[in-house]
Scaffold this motif. Structure first.
Motif, PDB file in Angstrom:
ATOM      1  N   ASP A 111      -5.464  -1.926 -10.452  1.00  0.00           N
ATOM      2  CA  ASP A 111      -6.263  -2.640  -9.454  1.00  0.00           C
ATOM      3  C   ASP A 111      -5.328  -2.996  -8.297  1.00  0.00           C
ATOM      4  N   HIS A 175      -5.534 -11.776 -12.227  1.00  0.00           N
ATOM      5  CA  HIS A 175      -6.112 -11.684 -13.573  1.00  0.00           C
ATOM      6  C   HIS A 175      -5.325 -10.693 -14.414  1.00  0.00           C
ATOM      7  N   HIS A 182     -11.151  -7.053 -15.483  1.00  0.00           N
ATOM      8  CA  HIS A 182     -10.929  -8.501 -15.360  1.00  0.00           C
ATOM      9  C   HIS A 182     -10.741  -9.111 -16.740  1.00  0.00           C
ATOM     10  N   ALA A 206      -2.869  -8.290 -12.457  1.00  0.00           N
ATOM     11  CA  ALA A 206      -3.180  -8.020 -11.057  1.00  0.00           C
ATOM     12  C   ALA A 206      -2.957  -9.320 -10.293  1.00  0.00           C
ATOM     13  N   GLU A 208      -3.167 -11.185  -6.671  1.00  0.00           N
ATOM     14  CA  GLU A 208      -3.932 -10.890  -5.454  1.00  0.00           C
ATOM     15  C   GLU A 208      -4.143 -12.097  -4.542  1.00  0.00           C
ATOM     16  N   GLU A 239      -3.018  -6.939  -3.008  1.00  0.00           N
ATOM     17  CA  GLU A 239      -3.021  -6.958  -4.474  1.00  0.00           C
ATOM     18  C   GLU A 239      -2.197  -5.804  -5.038  1.00  0.00           C
TER      19      GLU A 239
HETATM   20 MG    MG Z   1      -8.159  -7.793  -8.979  1.00  0.00          MG
END
Ligand code: MG
Ligand code: MG
Length: 254
Positions: A111, A175, A182, A206, A208, A239
């Protein structure tokens, strides 16, 4: 639940990360004045399919959206900052575009998001917003060393964003990542050092950071997905997905 990848799964995470990075780099190079957001979505769809990967977005139907997302990439322009639903809009000189992409490849998700200014003009406010999120992301990655806790990452990110003069919205943040997009643990964009879940090798996160120029309040667009600044001010989002290793954080989506 927090997923921890085994050493044999890490190469697949690297492949997923490299694919996301490659697609975002290609999309960025194609985006210019006159590009339609729907073109970006089609390009993303084609590249994901060509790689034999799966979109994490097209069927995604979380409580914070309305129905399945139905598209392959988030395209957030100017006051839109997160979950921007691609629509019939043609990019203009000076637009601040954020692209956010998550795909699953080999059973592992990566991500990543990038913000940049379209065309030749470089509005100072937009440059500052993008710089703050990129610096906050770097600080968060640097804080994800062996033995660190989630609070150390959050504190590092929040310190940069606040130091740049922005207030922080904590409704959405980073996350855990793994077999789905997620996951736990949540990684807020502000926090207290030394607190929270202790990082361990094999954890994917991840990170962000995102900001809005003069507010911390979001409003949801009539499309049911796109989140915009409540004041209409400009926004930015950066991110990366990182893997925690014995030696520190490895950025998978560079
Ligand atoms: Mg994300
Ligand atoms: Mg993302």
């Amino acid at each position: 639940m927090i997923e921890i990848l085994s050493p044999t799964e890490l190469p697949r995470a690297r492949e997923a990360g490299a694919l996301v990075a490659d697609i975002l780099r290609t999309l960025r190079s194609r985006c210019g004045v006159g590009t339609n957001l729907r073109d970006i979505d089609r390009w993303a769809q084609a590249m994901i399919a060509e790689a034999g990967a799966q979109s994490c977005y097209v069927d995604y139907e979380p409580s914070f959206g309305r129905g399945p997302f139905g598209h392959y990439i988030c395209t957030s322009v100017n006051d839109a900052v997160l979950h921007g639903l691609p629509y019939d809009y043609t990019l203009a000189d000076g637009d601040l575009l954020s692209l956010d992409l998550a795909v699953s490849r080999g059973g592992v998700v990566a991500d990543s998001a990038v913000s940049f200014i379209v065309g030749e003009s470089k509005p100072a406010e937009s440059v500052a917003l993008i710089s703050a999120t990129e610096r906050a992301l770097s600080a968060g990655i640097a804080a994800a060393g062996p033995g660190a806790r989630i609070g150390d990452i959050s504190h590092a990110i929040g310190s940069v964003l606040r130091g740049a003069g922005y207030s922080i919205n904590t409704e959405f943040g980073g996350h855990g990542v793994g077999s789905t997009m997620h996951q736990d643990p949540h990684v807020p964009n502000t926090g207290r050092p030394g607190r929270g879940y202790r990082l361990r090798p094999g954890l994917l996160l991840a990170l962000e950071p995102w900001v809005m120029a003069d507010t911390a309040e979001l409003v949801t667009d009539a499309d049911g997905w796109t989140l915009r600044s409540a004041t209409g001010c400009r926004t930015a989002h950066s991110e990366h997905t990182i893997a925690i290793t014995d030696d520190g954080a490895e950025v998978l989506t560079r």
